[in-house]
Write an enzyme that holds these catalytic residues in place. Structure first.
Site, short mmCIF file in Angstrom:
data_model
loop_
_atom_site.label_atom_id
_atom_site.label_comp_id
_atom_site.label_asym_id
_atom_site.label_seq_id
_atom_site.Cartn_x
_atom_site.Cartn_y
_atom_site.Cartn_z
N HIS A 88 35.08 37.32 32.54
CA HIS A 88 34.53 36.38 33.53
C HIS A 88 33.01 36.40 33.54
CE1 HIS A 88 33.65 39.40 36.76
NE2 HIS A 88 34.74 40.01 36.35
N GLU A 147 35.90 34.79 38.91
CA GLU A 147 36.91 35.84 39.06
C GLU A 147 36.66 36.67 40.31
OE1 GLU A 147 38.62 39.86 38.79
OE2 GLU A 147 36.50 39.32 38.83
N GLU A 148 35.39 36.91 40.62
CA GLU A 148 35.06 37.87 41.67
C GLU A 148 35.50 37.44 43.06
OE1 GLU A 148 34.39 40.72 41.20
OE2 GLU A 148 33.13 41.04 39.45
#
Length: 459
Positions: A280, A326-327
């Site tokens: 990511h 993604e985070e």
């Protein structure tokens, strides 16, 4: 006779470990490692991403800069196709640096905190009230509204230092960060402070995503450094009525348009079948996102660069995907799988690197027993390069996870985990804490798995 027997045993050992010269796969894998270790670009590319672009929280200008640069990088390597895939992502901003302290014995002691991703802010004046320490949700329930209402809840369950695999220790502790604000709000708490997710005792808070229940009051949530968590815990034992203050200035803005960045080399025999390798591109805002996950993205680009540099003609189409968000949402991974389903793409295998740029140990496999056995049949080759931790279970990665419903075999790159949570989501996740050789070895390991799957298949 003894000399002849010794020579025979050496020859057998060379054959069974995949070193035997007549093994074509071993010969190519050797060239992969030579190329990456001798001519690899992964370290210098990571340096540019970290130092010239920096933190890349989704929705930020830096995230868009990373998109544009990564696309340009893959185009410069002459991949067959490089393109962007649109995805709407959350846009949360931290704002001015947080402030926090507690008062006891007539003294004001400053502590280091960081707002958790997605948290609401405190009021402009901050919050100051008594604080109550708990270690799990059951204890919170036992205390109930009578003892919690109007207070700040301090979740102080540490990652277990006795757990060998640190990702397991993380998994056993992280629910207090993700769901702590929800659970505390049920009993009338007005704020949450969570011990940082690391076994290291230092002054750096580790941020990370958190969630709210729309049916409950949204209360501000922050991570506190492990060093200050210990100090606060000790102070509470002697002064349970001490006051804790914190101020946060974060805010959530409307979603914005961003992109997954995709580069591919077209397959020569079965181009309709795709092998994806990725990480990511976004990172948290406290640091450069070197291990999480600049390493994984640049390793994925390096896989394709190596294939092209060696003149390997993959049978299947091989893609490098830089997933966005993604985070704090996994919107990029969800969009990638959604698009694959809509366009009827055949995703044969997917490999994710999102565990840092540390010494490679192996791969986790989320696939059928037949696929696991197939991968294990290549153990003699993997063993030569220290890739001994290979097998089913353990998950493969949140960005490629949505591909499972399409029947895709999923693989997670697994480096040594002992130092990863020293840096994870903290100010210390910078380029200087990545070792060049370890990073390159990881890229070579990933390229090896891609090559073996492509050339030999999973059946």
């Amino acid at each position: 006779m003894k000399k002849k027997s010794l020579l025979f045993l050496v020859a057998v050992a060379m054959f069974t470990t995949g070193s035997y010269a007549s093994n074509p796969d071993s010969m190519v894998v050797s060239k992969i490692y030579e190329e990456v270790l001798g001519n690899g670009k992964v370290y210098e590319n990571l340096h540019y991403l970290c130092k010239n672009i920096g933190p890349r929280l989704s929705g930020s200008a830096n995230a868009q800069n990373a998109v544009e640069w990564t696309r340009s990088l893959m185009e410069s390597y002459g991949f067959d196709r490089v393109y962007l895939q649109e995805v709407m992502v959350p846009h949360w901003e931290r704002g001015a640096k947080e402030k926090a302290w507690f008062a006891t014995g007539g003294k004001k002691i400053n502590v280091e905190i960081a707002a958790l991703g997605g948290s609401v802010a405190t009021s402009e004046k901050g919050i100051e009230t008594t604080i109550i320490e708990v270690f799990n949700f059951d204890q919170l329930k036992e205390l109930g509204e009578e003892k919690i209402k109007g207070k700040i809840v301090f979740f102080n369950r540490p990652m277990n230092p006795k757990t060998l695999h640190t990702f397991n220790a993380y998994g056993a502790a992280v629910n207090q960060r993700v769901q702590g604000a929800i659970e505390a709000a049920k009993y009338g708490a007005i704020g949450v402070i969570v011990r940082s997710m690391t076994t290291k005792i230092d002054e750096f808070p580790h941020t990370g995503t958190m969630r709210y229940d729309e049916k409950l009051t949204k209360i501000p949530a922050a991570a506190i450094s492990t060093k200050d968590a210990n100090s606060l815990s000790a102070a509470l034992k002697t002064d349970p009525s001490l006051k804790f203050f914190y101020q946060m200035n974060c805010k959530t803005l409307p979603d914005v348009l961003s992109y997954n960045v995709i580069g591919e080399i077209k397959g020569s025999e079965q181009p309709e079948k795709i092998i994806t390798v990725g990480g990511h591109l976004d990172s948290w805002d406290l640091a450069e996102g070197a291990h999480d996950d600049g390493a994984g993205t640049m390793q994925s680009v390096e896989v394709l660069r190596t294939i092209k540099a060696l003149g390997i003609k993959p049978k299947h189409t091989v893609r490098a995907v830089m997933f966005m968000n993604e985070e704090n949402g996994t919107k990029g991974g969800l969009k990638y799988a959604e698009n694959a389903k809509v366009t009827n793409e055949q995703h044969y295998a997917a490999i994710e690197s999102d565990s840092g740029g540390l010494t490679p140990r192996g791969f986790s496999i989320d696939a059928s027993t037949e696929v696991v056995n197939r991968i294990m049949s290549w153990s003699p080759i993997f063993d030569e390069y220290g890739l001994k931790e290979i097998g089913g279970g353990g998950g493969a990665g949140s960005d490629i996870g949505p591909l499972k419903s399409l029947g895709t075999a999923l693989f997670g790159f697994r480096p040594d985990s002992q130092r990863y949570f020293d840096y994870h989501h903290a100010k210390t996740d910078v380029f200087e804490n990545v070792n060049e050789r370890e990073l390159k070895l990881g890229a070579a390991a990933m390229a090896t798995l891609v090559y073996l799957i492509d050339q030999n298949g999973l059946n």
